[in-house]
Design an enzyme around this catalytic site. Structure first.
Site, short mmCIF file in Angstrom:
data_model
loop_
_atom_site.label_atom_id
_atom_site.label_comp_id
_atom_site.label_asym_id
_atom_site.label_seq_id
_atom_site.Cartn_x
_atom_site.Cartn_y
_atom_site.Cartn_z
N LYS A 1 1.87 6.72 -2.38
CA LYS A 1 0.99 7.87 -2.54
C LYS A 1 1.89 9.09 -2.51
O LYS A 1 2.49 9.40 -1.47
CB LYS A 1 -0.06 7.93 -1.43
CG LYS A 1 -0.99 9.12 -1.60
CD LYS A 1 -1.87 9.34 -0.39
CE LYS A 1 -2.63 10.64 -0.55
NZ LYS A 1 -3.29 11.05 0.71
N GLY B 1 -7.60 18.02 5.49
CA GLY B 1 -7.94 18.20 6.89
C GLY B 1 -8.98 19.25 7.18
O GLY B 1 -9.34 19.48 8.34
N ASN C 1 -9.66 10.59 6.15
CA ASN C 1 -8.93 10.43 7.40
C ASN C 1 -9.50 11.33 8.49
O ASN C 1 -10.19 10.88 9.40
CB ASN C 1 -7.45 10.70 7.20
CG ASN C 1 -6.58 10.40 8.42
OD1 ASN C 1 -5.38 10.59 8.41
ND2 ASN C 1 -7.17 9.91 9.50
N THR C 2 -9.27 12.64 8.39
CA THR C 2 -9.61 13.55 9.47
C THR C 2 -11.10 13.51 9.84
O THR C 2 -11.45 13.58 11.02
CB THR C 2 -9.22 14.99 9.09
OG1 THR C 2 -7.83 15.02 8.77
CG2 THR C 2 -9.50 15.95 10.23
N ALA D 1 -8.90 14.05 0.38
CA ALA D 1 -8.71 15.26 1.17
C ALA D 1 -9.93 16.17 1.14
O ALA D 1 -10.48 16.46 0.08
CB ALA D 1 -7.48 16.05 0.72
N GLY D 2 -10.34 16.60 2.34
CA GLY D 2 -11.37 17.59 2.48
C GLY D 2 -12.78 17.07 2.65
O GLY D 2 -13.68 17.83 3.01
#
Length: 256
Positions: free
Chosen positions: A98, A159, A207-208, A185-186
């Protein structure tokens, strides 16, 4: 209908990818993996000791159950990203990567020019490259032409948990792509993931929103279900939106 997910010459049953950052413990991360039923997990190569690659974060993962996807997080230019990818392959991880090139320390916005440069080099060296990019349809096409196995555009800054802020341009990327589009992301809530899949994304990466939540295991399961729901909605074909109200029951045979 065959609903497997094909990526880089491999077949997966899940369209949900998960990251390894910010979990309160390795045990919580493992439980989240079980709840999510994800089959791909990303690991920052810089978190791995090249002299002892089977220790640390990798020791908490079972490569027989989940595909470990190294990422080049922390690379600020193409040269650093290429070196990081080579390091991962040299440690025996995989020839997949990635690709992340983020010179901006505040917003971690990916550098399109350097990402394209690194993609061309790594593809020539036999890597399966999954570049992380901004929501840029033109760059997405250039990366596909350069040999990227997928493109991974962000929904919002990494994040931030701000959700699908770039839906219109993501839709453009998806419509013109000849490779899988993984929204990365986001994404801050399961409803964000469902909406991304409704747009026609091949998969989502989270993830976050899971690791920093109050109950990561429950959120992992919620995202799993949302991804499935969004995919089913896309396959089913959402009913068109209208500007005025329309009765849901026929009006031709109303009793008068």
């Amino acid at each position: 209908m065959d609903e497997t997910f094909r990526l880089g010459g491999r077949t997966f049953n899940s369209r949900f990818m998960i990251g390894t950052g910010k979990f309160p413990s390795d045990e919580v991360m493992r439980r989240c993996l079980e709840a999510s039923e994800a089959e791909i997990i990303t690991v920052a190569v810089r978190r791995v000791d090249p002299r002892n690659p089977d220790t640390g974060i990798l020791a908490a993962l079972d490569p027989g159950r989940i595909f470990i996807l190294p990422n080049t997080a922390g690379a600020q230019n193409a040269d650093e990203a290429v070196r990081t990818a080579r390091l991962a392959r040299g440690m025996g991880l995989t020839n997949w990567v990635k690709l992340e090139v983020t010179p901006d320390p505040r917003y971690l916005w990916p550098d399109g020019d350097e990402t394209l440069k690194a993609t061309r080099i790594l593809v020539q060296e036999g890597f399966v490259v999954l570049p992380y990019i901004g929501p840029d349809p033109v760059l997405a096409r250039k990366l596909e032409d350069a040999g990227a196995a997928a493109v991974m555009p962000l929904a919002a800054p990494i994040g931030s948990n701000r959700g699908l802020r770039s839906a219109d341009t993501l839709r453009m990327i998806i419509e013109q792509a000849g490779v899988p589009v993984v929204i990365d992301a986001g994404l801050g809530s399961p409803s964000d993931a469902a909406r991304a899949m409704e747009l026609g994304a091949g998969a989502v990466m989270v993830n976050t929103a899971i690791s920093a939540s109050g109950d990561p295991v429950r959120l992992a399961e919620a995202f799993k279900l949302a991804v499935r729901a969004g995919r089913l909605a896309f396959l089913g074909g959402l009913a068109p939106q209208g500007g005025a109200a329309k009765p849901s029951s026929p009006t031709e045979w109303l009793v008068k």
